[in-house]
Design a protein around this motif. Structure first.
Motif, PDB file in Angstrom:
ATOM      1  N   TYR A   1       0.833  -1.201   0.000  1.00 13.03           N
ATOM      2  CA  TYR A   1       0.000   0.000   0.000  1.00 13.03           C
ATOM      3  C   TYR A   1       0.866   1.248   0.000  1.00 13.03           C
ATOM      4  O   TYR A   1       1.858   1.318   0.709  1.00 13.03           O
ATOM      5  N   GLN A   2       0.448   2.242  -0.770  1.00 19.15           N
ATOM      6  CA  GLN A   2       1.226   3.472  -0.838  1.00 19.15           C
ATOM      7  C   GLN A   2       0.438   4.661  -0.292  1.00 19.15           C
ATOM      8  O   GLN A   2      -0.796   4.600  -0.195  1.00 19.15           O
ATOM      9  N   LYS A   3       1.149   5.711   0.059  1.00 15.51           N
ATOM     10  CA  LYS A   3       0.557   6.955   0.564  1.00 15.51           C
ATOM     11  C   LYS A   3      -0.543   6.688   1.595  1.00 15.51           C
ATOM     12  O   LYS A   3      -1.649   7.235   1.496  1.00 15.51           O
ATOM     13  N   VAL A   4      -0.226   5.844   2.548  1.00 14.82           N
ATOM     14  CA  VAL A   4      -1.223   5.467   3.549  1.00 14.82           C
ATOM     15  C   VAL A   4      -1.335   6.560   4.613  1.00 14.82           C
ATOM     16  O   VAL A   4      -0.327   7.035   5.136  1.00 14.82           O
ATOM     17  N   ARG A   5      -2.552   6.965   4.899  1.00 14.53           N
ATOM     18  CA  ARG A   5      -2.774   7.958   5.950  1.00 14.53           C
ATOM     19  C   ARG A   5      -3.374   7.246   7.168  1.00 14.53           C
ATOM     20  O   ARG A   5      -3.972   6.177   7.016  1.00 14.53           O
ATOM     21  N   PRO A   6      -3.241   7.846   8.351  1.00 16.74           N
ATOM     22  CA  PRO A   6      -3.784   7.176   9.544  1.00 16.74           C
ATOM     23  C   PRO A   6      -5.262   6.825   9.370  1.00 16.74           C
ATOM     24  O   PRO A   6      -5.708   5.768   9.818  1.00 16.74           O
ATOM     25  N   GLN A   7      -6.016   7.681   8.679  1.00 18.27           N
ATOM     26  CA  GLN A   7      -7.450   7.409   8.514  1.00 18.27           C
ATOM     27  C   GLN A   7      -7.740   6.243   7.561  1.00 18.27           C
ATOM     28  O   GLN A   7      -8.873   5.794   7.440  1.00 18.27           O
ATOM     29  N   ASP A   8      -6.683   5.780   6.832  1.00 16.57           N
ATOM     30  CA  ASP A   8      -6.883   4.636   5.936  1.00 16.57           C
ATOM     31  C   ASP A   8      -6.757   3.309   6.676  1.00 16.57           C
ATOM     32  O   ASP A   8      -7.138   2.255   6.149  1.00 16.57           O
ATOM     33  N   VAL A   9      -6.196   3.378   7.886  1.00 14.73           N
ATOM     34  CA  VAL A   9      -5.862   2.149   8.592  1.00 14.73           C
ATOM     35  C   VAL A   9      -7.098   1.302   8.892  1.00 14.73           C
ATOM     36  O   VAL A   9      -7.092   0.080   8.742  1.00 14.73           O
ATOM     37  N   LYS A  10      -8.173   1.983   9.265  1.00 19.80           N
ATOM     38  CA  LYS A  10      -9.405   1.264   9.602  1.00 19.80           C
ATOM     39  C   LYS A  10      -9.870   0.403   8.413  1.00 19.80           C
ATOM     40  O   LYS A  10     -10.227  -0.760   8.562  1.00 19.80           O
ATOM     41  N   GLU A  11      -9.817   1.024   7.232  1.00 20.68           N
ATOM     42  CA  GLU A  11     -10.271   0.312   6.036  1.00 20.68           C
ATOM     43  C   GLU A  11      -9.379  -0.896   5.742  1.00 20.68           C
ATOM     44  O   GLU A  11      -9.858  -1.969   5.372  1.00 20.68           O
ATOM     45  N   ILE A  12      -8.063  -0.695   5.918  1.00 17.97           N
ATOM     46  CA  ILE A  12      -7.141  -1.812   5.667  1.00 17.97           C
ATOM     47  C   ILE A  12      -7.459  -2.973   6.616  1.00 17.97           C
ATOM     48  O   ILE A  12      -7.494  -4.135   6.215  1.00 17.97           O
TER      49      ILE A  12
END
Lengths: 620, 165
Positions: A93-104
């Motif tokens: 995964y690239q350009k991951v933001r903290p708010q993306d973590v839940k989705e991952i």
């Protein structure tokens, strides 16, 4: 397992093996992992917040028993960070933001479906696996073998992947002479820039009968555009320590220093942690692995002087003096730190040592070209799509780095040149894109391998301006001890300045070449001897640009400020926006009538151009 | 040598000088102690005050001329106080070819200071640097030890404002 049980434990090669076996069967080692890049680049992009989010949310989802989060060293593609790799299926995964973590976590780790929006995409097609990305497939990670796989702050991780096995082998199964021999057979050449054979250097120091010898690691990576050593220091510091230990054993030294530049605080921190851990485990100190071999390492921080990357200047600096180089001979192998025999190698060189001891010099020498063996790490930057840290076999064509690994030019413009080797190097033009990256081939083109900084430039870069940039750099960083470097580069810069300002004459080119020769031949150290290279290489490959600046008073890239012309086109509707922002009132014209710029008054700040909403202003 | 004068800048700096003295003494026996001691001084005071130079020279038994010579050789040492935030624009190759010069211009305008100067509120010092090894994120500026990446001239104001709070 409790790692603390093994503190001070490693007193013999057998115990090291026992520790490794225990680590390999431990729950921590075998648990599924989420790798979060904690290289300097990704940290700057916010990867620590991403890591914290993973730790917190895995806990709240009761997944923390099954999955662990690992902070790793630099994975490579800095430009698309923060990057995260899901261990079980190698998803990148690239350009991951903290708010993306839940989705991952919800979608991927629990649901089993990849989050498409965070994948790297090539020509509109998503690539999910790290092992399928061209950026990675086209590399050959040897020295960077552990970067991205282990936590650099944990010695247990390094030992688990086979760390300190080469030390164990050298200390128990080889004499110092055999180690030197193996290094010689491998054909390893110094990775700091000059490419001196490491085995020969070690042999000089080994033969010296002095009871006190020193081994120094040059981590004063000062070339602008180079960050290979930084990434190894931050991502796999134990490999450097192991390399130094083996070198010390080979030459008969019991004290080492790592000279790290002060611009790298994270590297200093991680190296310090690594040294302390190695000491706790008995891998640095007295009677290492019960063999009677003693060795200790101390970090010395630089203080912001580029010239200290030169070996004799570095030694001066450790001794507490102004970092001014001295003439050689005597070479440091004979008279170095505190006048004692000293071996000085670069970070990447030391990192190669455990590798070649483990697999044997002959096997190591299978990679690379006839005269340059092994792999080389390059810091790929500039106008490429994926800039970052890459490692390839020596002799790999430049084109492969720029296009296959770097993904080509990011700006949609054409490739113009790659600057390689920093202030001592040169520019490689498009017609030589297939040059194999090895010491000899690059020398032939007037560039050098250098430490591995590789800046790709598109058509918008002015080559005369690039030469001016490097002259300014060496002028600034020249220590001032010898006249050819101090004065010669200053005069060369005056001439290039003049050319960039449109005040050059045709004879300036000859003058530059003549001065360059003197500076090269008469300077005391490598800094001065190579300082004219950026000028000479741009003169060689882009001479017509110099001529345009001189004869036509024109900079085709509109970079050289004094040669730019701003013009207002007929489409101007007389809105007066540009007239209002012009700081020197060089724009004239009535409201609702075509404006014009008085070239004599214009200071070429470009404010009008960025203000105009009607694309009525052009610069050329 | 002349007796070290008491610092006139108030108790704070005097306390710091005592701390420095302890550090110098702890380094005294180490070979090549001068530069680590100067680095410690720079991090305690934010610059190298005259009183500190005198103390270092006396305890390490190094001539004043040498201490001064070393300080002025290395760009990390400063003889004048710096602002709370040291803003350094990277002028490495990758940053340079991607517009670092324009960032310098924008910062000069925003802060109304030249390179090497400090704002009157002692908050910011502007300087340039030679590559911080974050070329993959070019152009960058460093604010103390923090990297600000892919900076545009238009984004400079926002960065400065964030540190003003």
């Amino acid at each position: 397992m409790d790692i603390n049980k093994y503190m001070h434990f490693v007193k013999s090669p057998a115990q090291l093996q026992e520790l490794r076996t225990a680590l390999l069967s431990s729950k921590e080692y075998n648990s599924e992992k989420v790798f979060v890049c904690a290289g300097g680049g990704c940290i700057a992009s916010g990867s620590m917040k991403v890591k914290d989010a993973f730790v917190k949310q895995l806990l709240s989802n009761n997944l923390n028993e099954k999955l662990s989060v690992m902070e790793t060293g630099c994975l490579g593609p800095c430009a698309i960070g923060p990057v995260v790799v899901i261990g079980k299926d190698d998803t990148f995964y690239q350009k991951v933001r903290p708010q993306d973590v839940k989705e991952i976590i919800d979608k991927h780790l629990i649901g089993g479906n990849v989050v498409e929006g965070l994948l790297h995409s090539i020509d509109g097609k998503n690539v999910s696996k790290k092992s399928e990305l061209p950026f990675f497939i086209n590399q050959d990670k040897q020295v960077l073998r552990n970067c991205g796989k282990i936590d650099p702050t944990k010695i247990a991780d390094y030992i688990a992947v086979g760390g300190y096995q080469a030390l164990s082998k050298a200390l128990t199964a080889m004499t110092g002479e055999q180690v030197v021999q193996e290094v010689t057979i491998s054909g390893l050449r110094g990775r700091g820039g000059a490419g001196f054979p490491t085995g020969i250097k070690w042999n000089f120091a080994r033969k010296n009968k002095d009871a006190t010898k020193y081994i120094l690691c040059n981590a004063d990576e000062g070339d602008p555009g180079a960050f290979m050593d930084r990434s190894i220091l931050e991502g796999d510091p134990h490999s450097i320590i192991e390399g130094m230990l083996i070198g010390a054993y080979a030459i008969g030294s019991s004290q080492g220093y790592v000279y790290v530049r002060a611009e790298y605080p994270l590297a200093v921190e991680r190296l310090q942690i690594a040294i302390e851990q190695a000491r706790t485990f008995g891998l640095i100190g007295e009677n290492i692995l019960g063999t009677g071999f003693n060795f200790d390492i101390e970090i010395r921080k630089g203080s912001g002087a580029f010239v200290c990357g030169e070996e004799t200047a570095l030694i001066q600096s450790i001794e507490g003096n102004r970092g001014e180089p001295r003439p050689r001979p005597p070479f440091p192998a004979e008279k170095g730190l505190w006048n004692k025999p000293t071996v000085l190698n670069n970070v990447e060189t030391f990192s190669n040592i455990p590798l070649l001891i483990n697999e044997g010099g002959a096997h190591y020498a299978e990679k690379g070209t006839e005269k340059s063996k092994g792999t080389k790490i390059f810091a790929l930057a500039g106008t490429v799509k994926i800039s970052g840290l890459v490692e390839v076999a020596i002799g790999t064509p430049l084109r492969k780095l720029v296009y296959d690994i770097g993904g080509g030019i990011s700006t949609g413009k054409k490739y113009k040149a790659a600057q390689i080797g920093g202030p001592s190097g040169g520019c490689i033009p498009a017609e030589h894109l297939d040059v194999p990256l090895d010491y000899e081939a690059l020398n032939k083109l007037g560039a050098i391998m250098g430490s591995g900084g590789l800046i790709v430039m598109d058509e918008s870069s002015c080559m005369v301006d690039v030469a001016r940039f490097f002259l300014e750099f060496v002028q600034d960083e020249s220590c001032g001890k010898c006249v050819p470097c101090r004065e010669g580069t200053a005069r060369m810069k005056q001439i290039v300045d003049r050319i960039c300002e449109g005040k050059g004459e045709m004879k300036d080119i000859d003058e530059l070449e003549k001065l360059a020769k003197t500076v090269t031949n008469a300077s005391l150290c490598g800094l001065g001897q190579t300082a004219p290279n950026p000028v000479l290489s741009t003169l060689r490959h882009f001479r017509e640009e110099y001529i345009e600046h001189i004869r036509d008073k024109k900079c085709r890239t509109a970079v050289c400020k004094e040669l730019i012309v701003f013009e207002i086109l007929d489409v101007c509707n007389g809105c007066q926006a540009c007239k209002k922002v012009c700081p020197v009132h060089a724009i004239h014209g009535e409201k609702k009538h075509l404006h014009n710029i008085d070239e004599a008054e214009c200071i070429r700040c470009g404010l009008c151009l960025s203000t105009c909403k009607f694309e009525a202003i052009v610069k050329y | 040598m002349e007796k070290v004068k008491k610092c006139s800048c108030g108790n704070d700096e005097e306390g710091l000088l005592d701390r420095l003295e302890e550090i110098i003494i702890s380094f005294k026996e180490k070979p090549g102690a001068l530069i680590p001691v100067l680095q410690a001084t720079q991090s305690i005071f934010g610059y190298i005050p005259q009183e500190a130079i005198l103390k270092i020279s006396e305890i390490l038994n190094e001539p004043l001329s040498k201490v001064y010579g070393v300080i002025t050789f290395y760009s990390f040492f400063s003889l004048v106080p710096r602002g709370k935030y040291l803003i350094r624009v990277c002028m490495g190759t990758a940053c340079y070819v991607q517009g670092a010069n324009e960032l310098v211009t924008a910062l000069k305008q925003q802060l109304s200071i030249e390179i090497g100067e400090t704002t009157s509120d002692k908050l910011f010092t502007l300087d340039v640097g030679r590559c911080y090894g974050a070329c993959g994120l070019a152009p960058i500026i460093m604010v103390n030890d923090e990297v600000e990446q892919f900076v545009k001239p238009s984004g400079v104001k926002k960065i400065i404002n964030a540190y003003k709070k």
